[in-house]
Design a protein around this motif. Structure first.
Motif, PDB file in Angstrom:
ATOM      1  N   ASP A 147      16.484  29.860  67.574  1.00  0.00           N
ATOM      2  CA  ASP A 147      16.519  31.462  66.973  1.00  0.00           C
ATOM      3  C   ASP A 147      15.309  32.046  66.669  1.00  0.00           C
ATOM      4  O   ASP A 147      15.192  33.152  67.472  1.00  0.00           O
ATOM      5  CB  ASP A 147      17.054  31.300  65.639  1.00  0.00           C
ATOM      6  CG  ASP A 147      19.271  30.805  65.481  1.00  0.00           C
ATOM      7  OD1 ASP A 147      19.394  31.483  66.650  1.00  0.00           O
ATOM      8  OD2 ASP A 147      19.339  30.185  64.984  1.00  0.00           O
ATOM      9  N   ARG A 148      14.858  31.076  66.819  1.00  0.00           N
ATOM     10  CA  ARG A 148      13.418  31.567  66.462  1.00  0.00           C
ATOM     11  C   ARG A 148      12.546  31.836  67.683  1.00  0.00           C
ATOM     12  O   ARG A 148      11.312  32.364  68.089  1.00  0.00           O
ATOM     13  CB  ARG A 148      12.156  30.189  65.395  1.00  0.00           C
ATOM     14  CG  ARG A 148      12.478  30.891  64.085  1.00  0.00           C
ATOM     15  CD  ARG A 148      11.299  29.634  63.179  1.00  0.00           C
ATOM     16  NE  ARG A 148      10.562  29.746  63.497  1.00  0.00           N
ATOM     17  CZ  ARG A 148       9.395  29.452  63.565  1.00  0.00           C
ATOM     18  NH1 ARG A 148       9.766  27.825  62.464  1.00  0.00           N
ATOM     19  NH2 ARG A 148       8.359  29.398  63.159  1.00  0.00           N
ATOM     20  N   ALA A 151      13.630  34.911  68.866  1.00  0.00           N
ATOM     21  CA  ALA A 151      13.355  35.762  67.909  1.00  0.00           C
ATOM     22  C   ALA A 151      11.670  36.364  69.190  1.00  0.00           C
ATOM     23  O   ALA A 151      11.534  37.338  68.525  1.00  0.00           O
ATOM     24  CB  ALA A 151      13.147  35.668  66.710  1.00  0.00           C
ATOM     25  N   MET A 152      11.056  35.546  68.874  1.00  0.00           N
ATOM     26  CA  MET A 152       9.712  35.314  70.291  1.00  0.00           C
ATOM     27  C   MET A 152       9.273  35.999  71.169  1.00  0.00           C
ATOM     28  O   MET A 152       8.643  36.824  71.254  1.00  0.00           O
ATOM     29  CB  MET A 152       9.255  33.599  69.853  1.00  0.00           C
ATOM     30  CG  MET A 152       7.907  33.451  70.466  1.00  0.00           C
ATOM     31  SD  MET A 152       8.002  34.349  72.471  1.00  0.00           S
ATOM     32  CE  MET A 152       8.773  32.690  73.235  1.00  0.00           C
ATOM     33  N   LEU A 153      10.789  35.821  71.822  1.00  0.00           N
ATOM     34  CA  LEU A 153      10.865  36.663  72.999  1.00  0.00           C
ATOM     35  C   LEU A 153      11.898  37.821  72.745  1.00  0.00           C
ATOM     36  O   LEU A 153      10.786  38.484  73.720  1.00  0.00           O
ATOM     37  CB  LEU A 153      11.862  35.850  74.069  1.00  0.00           C
ATOM     38  CG  LEU A 153      12.056  34.510  74.324  1.00  0.00           C
ATOM     39  CD1 LEU A 153      13.105  33.942  74.847  1.00  0.00           C
ATOM     40  CD2 LEU A 153      11.145  34.385  75.133  1.00  0.00           C
ATOM     41  N   GLY A 154      12.392  38.752  72.290  1.00  0.00           N
ATOM     42  CA  GLY A 154      12.567  39.862  71.806  1.00  0.00           C
ATOM     43  C   GLY A 154      10.996  40.489  71.183  1.00  0.00           C
ATOM     44  O   GLY A 154      10.766  41.425  71.664  1.00  0.00           O
ATOM     45  N   ILE A 158      10.448  40.552  75.826  1.00  0.00           N
ATOM     46  CA  ILE A 158      11.370  39.647  77.004  1.00  0.00           C
ATOM     47  C   ILE A 158      12.617  39.770  77.051  1.00  0.00           C
ATOM     48  O   ILE A 158      12.863  39.478  75.453  1.00  0.00           O
ATOM     49  CB  ILE A 158      10.752  38.166  77.325  1.00  0.00           C
ATOM     50  CG1 ILE A 158       8.819  37.989  77.569  1.00  0.00           C
ATOM     51  CG2 ILE A 158      11.909  37.336  78.434  1.00  0.00           C
ATOM     52  CD1 ILE A 158       8.375  36.927  77.301  1.00  0.00           C
ATOM     53  N   VAL A 159      13.394  40.069  77.942  1.00  0.00           N
ATOM     54  CA  VAL A 159      15.088  40.522  77.815  1.00  0.00           C
ATOM     55  C   VAL A 159      15.566  38.518  78.235  1.00  0.00           C
ATOM     56  O   VAL A 159      15.777  38.113  78.876  1.00  0.00           O
ATOM     57  CB  VAL A 159      15.506  40.997  78.798  1.00  0.00           C
ATOM     58  CG1 VAL A 159      17.330  40.825  78.736  1.00  0.00           C
ATOM     59  CG2 VAL A 159      14.974  42.086  78.782  1.00  0.00           C
ATOM     60  N   GLU A 160      16.759  38.392  76.941  1.00  0.00           N
ATOM     61  CA  GLU A 160      16.532  36.911  76.679  1.00  0.00           C
ATOM     62  C   GLU A 160      17.773  37.072  78.038  1.00  0.00           C
ATOM     63  O   GLU A 160      19.530  37.717  76.868  1.00  0.00           O
ATOM     64  CB  GLU A 160      17.360  36.248  75.918  1.00  0.00           C
ATOM     65  CG  GLU A 160      17.265  34.931  76.194  1.00  0.00           C
ATOM     66  CD  GLU A 160      17.624  33.957  74.804  1.00  0.00           C
ATOM     67  OE1 GLU A 160      19.214  32.858  74.527  1.00  0.00           O
ATOM     68  OE2 GLU A 160      17.220  34.485  73.785  1.00  0.00           O
TER      69      GLU A 160
END
Length: 340
Positions: A147-148, A151-154, A158-160
């Motif tokens: 989850d973290r 959140a870092m990607l967001g 960056i689109v996951e």
């Protein structure tokens, strides 16, 4: 007196020594690289990274996407060998290539989150491309705190692609980019992607683990899978090959493969896990220029190498023994590796 047999042996002797001299030269080359890493003491140097650039024809790729440039990164593993300065250098190398899209296939962290995810997000936020930056999570991301990591990607913009896909359009033609969550951790749901993915246009799949390619190719819907996970073997030696390969990266190790009708590219990755060492397997930035099967240039037959596109010349026999049925790229495939 020298007999005919003796003279023949003398003539053949230099040829027998050639593989030994070649091996010695390659070992010395790697030793110089390893020493330079120690001397740099954590500092960024472009010579540590290979920018591996090649053309890849896809039969179903629309003509509007001919020449479409994808930068493929994988296995950053921030906090071990990879640090902020080196990652900032990687971002600069990526931006110099002017990609249309950036794809990252997981393992942003390693075993713990003792690295600053805020710092990682801050550096990755500098990545940009006209059609965006996309990623999937890897096994290490899911083993620490998925989850973290998401959140870092967001935060980085960056689109996951978590068992999802996006559509890219040019001149009314479409290219699909899909991604599955980590296979090793049991989070991948390919069926959820396939049931919603339209049947028109070429489709590219991001999946951290390369051996998932057998399942992906079995659907008949994907033209290319991009993966990492293996680190290219990380420690590769002549004759014996890689000393260790992780689960789900034992069949497809590094470079370009053909799996059924689908291409697979396995990136060697950027970082390392606990063992901060690479032998004959430098960190990689892959630059893939897609070519449309509808606008094929003279000399292209629409097929790609059956194995590693980035192996050094002169080790065909040893690597074939170590990695199985892996053909070398032909000269007309224009595979190019640039050590900076």
């Amino acid at each position: 007196m020298t007999t005919t047999r003796d003279r023949t042996a003398i003539r053949r002797h230099p040829r027998k020594r050639k593989p030994i001299l070649l091996a010695a030269g390659l070992v010395l080359q790697e030793l110089f690289w390893l020493v330079s890493r120690v001397v740099d003491r954590g500092r960024y140097s472009p010579k540590h990274f290979d920018v591996n650039e090649f053309d890849l024809p896809l039969e179903r790729l629309p003509a509007a996407f001919d020449g479409y440039r994808i930068i493929h990164l994988s296995d950053i593993h921030m906090g071990t060998w990879m640090n902020r300065e080196r990652l900032e250098g990687v971002v600069e190398l990526v931006l110099e290539e002017k990609p249309d899209l950036v794809a990252i296939t997981g393992d942003f962290v390693s075993y713990t989150l003792d690295v600053s995810l805020d710092e990682l997000a801050e550096v990755l936020a500098r990545l940009h491309a006209p059609d965006g930056v996309y990623a999937v999570r890897g096994n290490h991301d899911c083993w620490t705190d998925p989850d973290r990591v998401s959140a870092m990607l967001g935060e980085a913009g960056i689109v996951e692609l978590r068992n999802d896909f996006i559509r890219i359009e040019r001149a009314g033609q479409r290219l699909y980019l899909a991604g599955v969550d980590d296979v090793y951790d049991g989070r991948a749901d390919l069926e959820a992607v396939i049931t919603r993915l339209p049947e028109d246009g070429a489709a590219i799949l991001l999946a951290h683990e390369p051996d998932f390619a057998d399942e992906a190719a079995g659907t008949g819907r994907f033209d290319l899978q991009l993966s990492g996970h293996s680190h290219g073997g990380q420690l590769n030696f002549p004759v014996v090959g890689p000393l260790y390969l992780p689960q789900l990266a034992k069949k497809y190790v590094r470079g370009l493969y053909r799996v059924g009708a689908m291409h697979l590219y396995v990136n060697r990755g950027l970082g390392t896990t606990a063992l901060q060492l690479r032998v004959r397997c430098r960190p990689e930035i892959a630059v893939i220029a897609l070519r449309s099967g509808l606008t094929r240039r003279p000399g292209q037959d629409g097929t790609a190498a059956g194995g590693m596109a980035d192996r050094p010349d002169g080790w065909e026999s040893s690597y074939s023994a170590s990695f199985g049925d892996c053909a070398f790229p032909r000269p007309d495939e224009k595979t190019q590796s640039r050590t900076l």
